[in-house]
Structure formats: structure tokens, C-alpha cells
Design an enzyme around this catalytic site. Structure first.
Site, short mmCIF file in Angstrom:
data_model
loop_
_atom_site.label_atom_id
_atom_site.label_comp_id
_atom_site.label_asym_id
_atom_site.label_seq_id
_atom_site.Cartn_x
_atom_site.Cartn_y
_atom_site.Cartn_z
N GLY A 121 0.82 -1.22 0.00
CA GLY A 121 0.00 0.00 0.00
C GLY A 121 0.84 1.26 0.00
O GLY A 121 0.56 2.21 -0.73
N CYS A 122 1.88 1.27 0.81
CA CYS A 122 2.74 2.46 0.91
C CYS A 122 3.50 2.70 -0.39
O CYS A 122 3.72 3.85 -0.78
CB CYS A 122 3.69 2.33 2.10
SG CYS A 122 2.81 2.25 3.67
N THR A 123 3.89 1.63 -1.06
CA THR A 123 4.58 1.77 -2.34
C THR A 123 3.62 2.32 -3.39
O THR A 123 3.97 3.25 -4.14
CB THR A 123 5.16 0.42 -2.79
OG1 THR A 123 6.12 -0.02 -1.81
CG2 THR A 123 5.83 0.53 -4.15
#
Length: 152
Positions: free
Chosen positions: A43-45
């Protein structure tokens, strides 16, 4: 979490290059301050890459994008290089900004409760006042939603 209309807490943290960066360095510009849990997680990527792909739109709006997590400077540097991120990533291992902005919260995952960063975004105006608070944002749509809001 902080509310729109309040003064954004200033902080000084190290960026992905080990340089000290303060929020007050950006007075006179809008700032998109987004908090995320960890480098190189799915998700953060996706969220970071979405900000990278829309970065020209933020620049046209005289807006700076800053991502903050508790990851180390070295982790941020590898993450930024791997995905060619054109914006600032700040390391907050002591939770200075993370706690000041109220994004260190209790989270539940698979029935287990723990403390962690809740993915959230703040839009701060040129005078250092929070204009918009976006709690629990979706990583795939956060950047586009902010651009739409800035272009309103």
C-alpha cells in the site's frame, strides 16, 4: 488528529539524504504532508508511486509533497531510489511529527490490536495553517483526490 483551521505543528526531521528539514522551511508554499506506515510495503509503495506520477501537478500548484514514516534515513533513501520518488521523505523514528499530528493510533489487524501509523494526509497552506485533514486515506486514490481538491 488535528483539525482544519489549526496551526500545523512545526518539526525538524532528517530526509532521505540525511539533511535536516523543517516544516517551516516551506512557508509560502502549500504542503501535502502524508503519513504512512512503512517503506516497501504494498500500500505504501502504491501511494508513493501515485504521488510520484502526479508530482508535476503538485509542482504546478506550488505545492510540496512530504512523506513521513518511522523508517530510517537509509530505508527512505533506498525506497526513494528504487521508485525514483521526486519528493521529500522524512524519517521520524522518535514519532515526533507522527504523534504531533495524531496519526499514531491503535490499529486492529486480524483481531490483533497494536499501535501504528494510520495512513493520513494533511494539506497545509502557505501560512502554515491546516486547510484539509484526510484520515484513513486509500493509497491508490489519495494523490488524485488531493490534486482535485487543490484544483477546485
Amino acid at each position: 488528529m488535528l483539525e482544519a483551521g489549526t496551526k500545523a505543528p512545526d518539526f525538524t526531521l532528517l530526509d532521505q539524504n540525511g539533511e535536516s528539514v523543517s516544516l517551516s522551511d516551506y512557508m509560502g508554499k502549500k504542503v501535502v504532508l502524508y503519513f504512512y506506515s512503512r517503506d516497501n510495503t504494498p500500500g505504501c509503495t502504491r501511494q508513493a508511486c501515485a504521488f510520484a506520477s502526479t508530482y508535476d501537478g503538485f509542482r504546478r500548484q506550488n505545492t510540496v509533497v512530504i512523506g513521513i514514516s518511522k523508517d530510517s534515513v537509509a530505508s527512505h533513501q533506498k525506497f526513494a531510489q528504487k521508485y525514483q520518488l521526486p519528493f521529500v521523505l522524512l524519517s521520524d523514528p522518535q514519532l515526533t511529527a507522527i504523534e504531533a499530528y495524531g496519526v499514531w493510533q491503535e490499529k486492529k489487524l486480524y483481531g490483533k490490536t497494536s499501535m501504528g501509523v494510520v495512513r493520513s494526509t494533511y494539506i497545509i497552506n502557505e501560512q502554515g495553517i491546516i486547510e484539509k485533514v484526510m484520515p484513513r486515506v486509500k493509497p491508490d486514490t489519495n494523490a488524485e483526490e488531493i490534486l482535485a481538491w487543490l484544483n477546485r
